[in-house]
Design a protein around this motif. Structure first.
Motif, PDB file in Angstrom:
ATOM      1  N   PRO A 257       0.828  -1.210   0.000  1.00 53.62           N
ATOM      2  CA  PRO A 257       0.000   0.000   0.000  1.00 53.62           C
ATOM      3  C   PRO A 257       0.859   1.256   0.000  1.00 53.62           C
ATOM      4  N   ARG A 258       1.601   1.448  -1.065  1.00 53.91           N
ATOM      5  CA  ARG A 258       2.504   2.586  -1.108  1.00 53.91           C
ATOM      6  C   ARG A 258       2.297   3.383  -2.389  1.00 53.91           C
ATOM      7  N   ALA A 259       2.476   4.680  -2.290  1.00 55.92           N
ATOM      8  CA  ALA A 259       2.332   5.541  -3.458  1.00 55.92           C
ATOM      9  C   ALA A 259       3.304   5.090  -4.548  1.00 55.92           C
ATOM     10  N   GLY A 260       2.842   5.135  -5.798  1.00 53.52           N
ATOM     11  CA  GLY A 260       3.731   4.854  -6.917  1.00 53.52           C
ATOM     12  C   GLY A 260       3.865   3.384  -7.271  1.00 53.52           C
ATOM     13  N   VAL A 261       3.143   2.512  -6.575  1.00 50.14           N
ATOM     14  CA  VAL A 261       3.218   1.091  -6.908  1.00 50.14           C
ATOM     15  C   VAL A 261       2.512   0.835  -8.238  1.00 50.14           C
ATOM     16  N   ARG A 262       3.106   0.010  -9.073  1.00 50.89           N
ATOM     17  CA  ARG A 262       2.480  -0.317 -10.351  1.00 50.89           C
ATOM     18  C   ARG A 262       1.874  -1.705 -10.309  1.00 50.89           C
ATOM     19  N   MET A 324      10.077  -8.229  -3.665  1.00 50.61           N
ATOM     20  CA  MET A 324       9.651  -8.058  -2.291  1.00 50.61           C
ATOM     21  C   MET A 324      10.476  -7.049  -1.514  1.00 50.61           C
ATOM     22  N   THR A 325      11.678  -6.806  -1.930  1.00 49.28           N
ATOM     23  CA  THR A 325      12.502  -5.921  -1.124  1.00 49.28           C
ATOM     24  C   THR A 325      12.386  -4.471  -1.593  1.00 49.28           C
ATOM     25  N   THR A 326      12.241  -4.268  -2.895  1.00 52.12           N
ATOM     26  CA  THR A 326      12.019  -2.911  -3.367  1.00 52.12           C
ATOM     27  C   THR A 326      10.742  -2.901  -4.192  1.00 52.12           C
ATOM     28  N   PRO A 327       9.655  -2.413  -3.604  1.00 53.13           N
ATOM     29  CA  PRO A 327       8.409  -2.377  -4.357  1.00 53.13           C
ATOM     30  C   PRO A 327       8.639  -1.639  -5.681  1.00 53.13           C
ATOM     31  N   GLU A 328       8.095  -2.214  -6.750  1.00 52.27           N
ATOM     32  CA  GLU A 328       8.243  -1.584  -8.061  1.00 52.27           C
ATOM     33  C   GLU A 328       7.634  -0.203  -8.026  1.00 52.27           C
ATOM     34  N   THR A 329       8.323   0.740  -8.546  1.00 48.65           N
ATOM     35  CA  THR A 329       7.712   2.067  -8.604  1.00 48.65           C
ATOM     36  C   THR A 329       7.598   2.519 -10.048  1.00 48.65           C
ATOM     37  N   ALA A 330       6.640   3.398 -10.279  1.00 45.64           N
ATOM     38  CA  ALA A 330       6.355   3.818 -11.655  1.00 45.64           C
ATOM     39  C   ALA A 330       7.417   4.778 -12.156  1.00 45.64           C
TER      40      ALA A 330
ATOM     41  N   ASP B 215      -8.809  -3.123   0.356  1.00 46.28           N
ATOM     42  CA  ASP B 215      -7.396  -3.474   0.211  1.00 46.28           C
ATOM     43  C   ASP B 215      -6.589  -2.273  -0.269  1.00 46.28           C
ATOM     44  N   LEU B 216      -5.770  -1.725   0.612  1.00 47.88           N
ATOM     45  CA  LEU B 216      -5.018  -0.527   0.257  1.00 47.88           C
ATOM     46  C   LEU B 216      -3.937  -0.810  -0.783  1.00 47.88           C
ATOM     47  N   GLY B 217      -3.527  -2.075  -0.907  1.00 44.16           N
ATOM     48  CA  GLY B 217      -2.573  -2.431  -1.945  1.00 44.16           C
ATOM     49  C   GLY B 217      -3.211  -2.333  -3.326  1.00 44.16           C
TER      50      GLY B 217
END
Ligand SMILES: Nc1ncnc2c1ncn2[C@@H]1O[C@H](COP(=O)(O)OP(=O)(O)O)[C@@H](O)[C@H]1O
Ligand SMILES: Nc1ncnc2c1ncn2[C@@H]1O[C@H](COP(=O)(O)OP(=O)(O)O)[C@@H](O)[C@H]1O
Ligand SMILES: [Mg+2]
Ligand SMILES: [Mg+2]
Lengths: 330, 343
Positions: A257-262, A324-330, B215-217
């Protein structure tokens, strides 16, 4: 080898099922499971629905029998335990605490039930133990005379955990213990399970479709696909460097749940196959991005020792595993 | 003109039960632009589904909705007649449910169901309607679409049924689609495919999409803007980056602190949680709805219901705290001594 709490060797489980045309068929829910869980360790079991996780759990709980293979609990064949003896050793926690709690019993009676069944202590002692257990799992004292319908989902799951633990089992089998809960309550139950496993030195099997949950609690992880374990090893290792393409896809599918996740491209186009008609060769090959002719022909043997996998073309363990260690970012 | 597709203001739903009145939706405002995905997020019971159903005119009979307005491309649909609704629904506004069997009739072949929807809204021949159904089934990734037309819903896997329902929702090229937990019942691998599918179709057609999820993801993966609901109210709005990157409402902050994130949270570290439970939504509000569970609560919070404060264009929060998450100690969420709150 008494340091292992649970051992499964070549375990299969067949279910007879009728087809639309009335023919009898065999559904092989487990297709040769090898598994070892050391004492005091937590094994996370992951995989898509229908891959056999609950069947495996039921065999360990003794409510289903293996069709072939060996199941050892604390060094002894599971068939050698009597029902009560087994219940004193292994206890379950299920997804839906509501359906597993008798609505007409009070919290106190529910928690004490395993002692009553085994005829341990008198009712005063059982009540005292139930209150101690309630306190241990963080249920406030004023709730012990309530009924399940008066509790929240998180509180009901605490009751289920207290009841599982009152007979001092050494092994806890948790099948989707937080899947019915909201995240703000799920975290409470994860905190609780983490505390209990070290305080009580529990051996735990944690089944979850949520890889973040497994990552949070498990020491070891086993990835199942169509009745087989396709990859297993120390959790940190498997999460950081998956060798099986299926594990990699599962890890990529986690959306933090993080900004910029693709949204990930998993390349898993085909559907989960029917266990009635398992694909030839490696069962994963119709969905696999690296499969070739060999994969369609021959099932891969287990490879590796500590961190093992079944794949003809295992991933290198390099950077493609960074999901898993670095969430993909856009 | 490119005005918003959907404008909801002051939406409220009352449900009389056993002599008292539940107020599961109290104050919801919502705007969805063309080609925009707005996620409504919140935990179970916060009023997401009732919000969706009231926009769709599909509330249960016992419910009593009211609003300042619910506009679809400028037309107030909150008081549309049943006849008008039959024209709107399925044609200009469509819904995707968590359980596809809510929308699929188990007794009819998939082809017949799709043809019927088309023929209800368009003057189109049976064979053209079938061709359109095949085209859409193909587009949403249903393999061998021609063969599916003669199948019954139960002959398909859950993931395929979900795709069929999405195809049905898109048949008449609606302007607005409301998807209520569309992937919650699916495996994560299928979830990713369905979410990509929704996103691709939406980019291609420019429909407005309201995505409802707990789901926030999922939200992080697909939403342009986020509307956080708690206890029947919108408590925070903003872009996806704003809300997830710098949550302003303590409820949003608490949710984000509760979720383990591999690679960020350490294994076994104590996770945050929100103490207490969602209160039963009855009676009028006399304080902030989150008061009893909020670690930052101040005396003023008990003074009366809290209004949404506009921080910037499209960024709002229903909270009296200074809108500065940097000034707070988020470690607080892990340090409660008990999960209970005084009632
Ligand atoms: N009692 C049963 N009879 C027939 N098939 C069963 C039975 N229990 C489970 N299965 C089948 O075995 C497979 C594995 O099921 P299960 O262990 O419940 O999977 P999981 O828990 O991973 O979702 C599924 O295909 C399921 O349909
Ligand atoms: N038909 C109904 N009658 C009475 N209460 C209802 C009805 N439908 C929903 N509710 C209540 O309204 C609240 C909000 O429900 P809902 O919109 O379904 O929440 P969500 O979708 O966010 O989980 C819940 O407390 C629910 O129990
Ligand atoms: Mg299961
Ligand atoms: Mg809902």
């Amino acid at each position: 080898m008494t340091s292992d709490a649970l051992i499964m060797r070549g375990v299969t489980r067949d279910y007879p099922v009728g087809t639309a045309f009335g023919r009898k068929q065999t559904l092989r829910a487990l297709r040769g499971i090898d598994l070892t869980v050391g004492k005091g360790r937590t094994l996370g079991l992951v995989g898509e629905s229908g891959c056999g996780k609950s069947t495996l759990a039921k065999i360990l709980l003794g409510v289903e029998q293996a069709s072939s293979g060996e199941v050892l609990v604390e060094g002894r064949p599971i068939s050698g335990y009597g029902r009560l003896e087994r219940a004193g050793l292994i206890q379950p926690v299920f997804q839906d605490p509501y359906s597993s709690l008798n609505p007409r019993m009070t919290v106190e009676t529910l928690i004490a039930a395993p002692l009553a069944v085994r005829g341990i202590g008198d009712s005063a002692l059982r009540r005292r133990r139930a209150r101690e257990m309630a306190a241990l799992v963080g249920l406030p004292d004023h709730l012990v005379s309530s009924y399940p319908s008066q509790l929240s989902g998180g509180q009901r799951q605490r009751v289920a955990i207290a009841r599982a633990l009152i007979g001092e089992p050494r092994i806890l089998i948790c099948d989707e213990p937080t899947s019915a809960l909201d995240v703000s309550v799920q975290s409470q139950i994860l905190n609780l399970l983490h505390r209990l496993k070290s305080e009580l030195d529990l051996t735990m099997i944690l089944i979850s479709h949520n890889l973040a949950v497994v990552h949070h609690l498990a020491d070891e992880v086993a990835v199942m696909y169509l009745g087989q374990i396709v990859e297993s090893g120390p959790s940190a290792e498997v999460f950081a460097r998956p060798r099986h393409p299926y594990t990699e896809a599962l890890l990529k599918a986690v959306l933090p749940p993080r900004a910029g996740v693709r949204l990930p491209e998993l390349g898993l186009e085909a559907e989960f196959p029917s266990p009635l008609r398992p694909p030839s060769g490696c069962a994963f090959h119709p969905r696999c991005r690296v499969a070739d002719g060999l994969c369609a022909e021959r099932a891969p043997e287990r490879d590796g020792t500590n961190h093992s996998f079944r794949c003809h073309h295992p991933l290198g363990g390099g950077d493609q595993a960074a999901a898993m260690t670095t969430p993909e970012t856009a | 003109m490119d005005g918003p597709i959907l404008e909801v203001a002051g939406l409220r739903v009352d449900i009389p039960v056993d002599g008292s009145t539940l107020r599961p939706v109290r104050r919801v405002d919502l705007t969805v632009g063309r080609g925009e995905t707005v996620a409504i997020v919140g935990e179970s019971g916060c009023g997401k589904s009732l919000t969706a159903l009231s926009i769709m005119g599909l509330l249960p009979r016992s419910a009593r909705p009211s609003s300042d307005h619910v506009r679809l491309k400028g037309e107030d649909i909150s008081k549309a007649s049943p006849r008008r609704w039959r024209k709107l629904r399925g044609d200009r506004i469509a819904m995707i449910f968590q359980d596809p069997m809510t929308a699929l009739d188990p007794c009819y072949r998939i082809g017949d169901q799709m043809v019927e929807i088309l023929r209800q809204h368009r003057s189109i021949s049976r064979s053209d309607a079938q061709a359109r159904a095949v085209e859409l089934l193909g587009k949403v990734g249903v393999p061998t679409p021609e063969e599916r037309l003669s199948q019954f819903p139960h002959q398909l896997s859950g993931g395929l049924r979900q795709r069929v329902m999405i195809a049905m929702a898109l048949l008449c090229e609606p302007e607005l689609v409301i998807a209520d937990e569309p992937t919650t019942a699916l495996d994560v691998t299928i979830q990713a495919q369905i979410l990509r599918l929704l996103r691709d179709i939406q980019r291609e057609t420019g429909i407005g999409l309201v995505l409802i999820t707990h789901d926030l993801g999922v939200v992080a993966g697909v939403a342009d803007r986020i509307v956080v609901m708690y206890g029947g109210e919108v408590v925070e709005t903003g872009t996806c980056d704003e809300v997830l990157g710098a949550p302003l409402h303590p409820y949003t902050e608490g949710l984000l602190r509760s979720i383990p994130v591999p690679g960020e949270t350490r294994q076994g570290e104590r996770l945050g949680f929100i103490p207490g439970v969602v209160p039963r939504q009855s009676g009028e509000q006399t304080s902030c709805g989150f008061l009893k569970r909020c670690p930052y609560a101040m005396a003023e919070c008990a003074g009366g219901p809290v209004a949404i404060r506009d921080i910037a264009h499209g960024r709002g929060v229903r909270c009296l705290l200074p809108p500065d998450p940097g000034a707070r100690d988020p470690g607080l969420w892990t340090r409660f001594e008990t999960e209970e709150v005084a009632s």
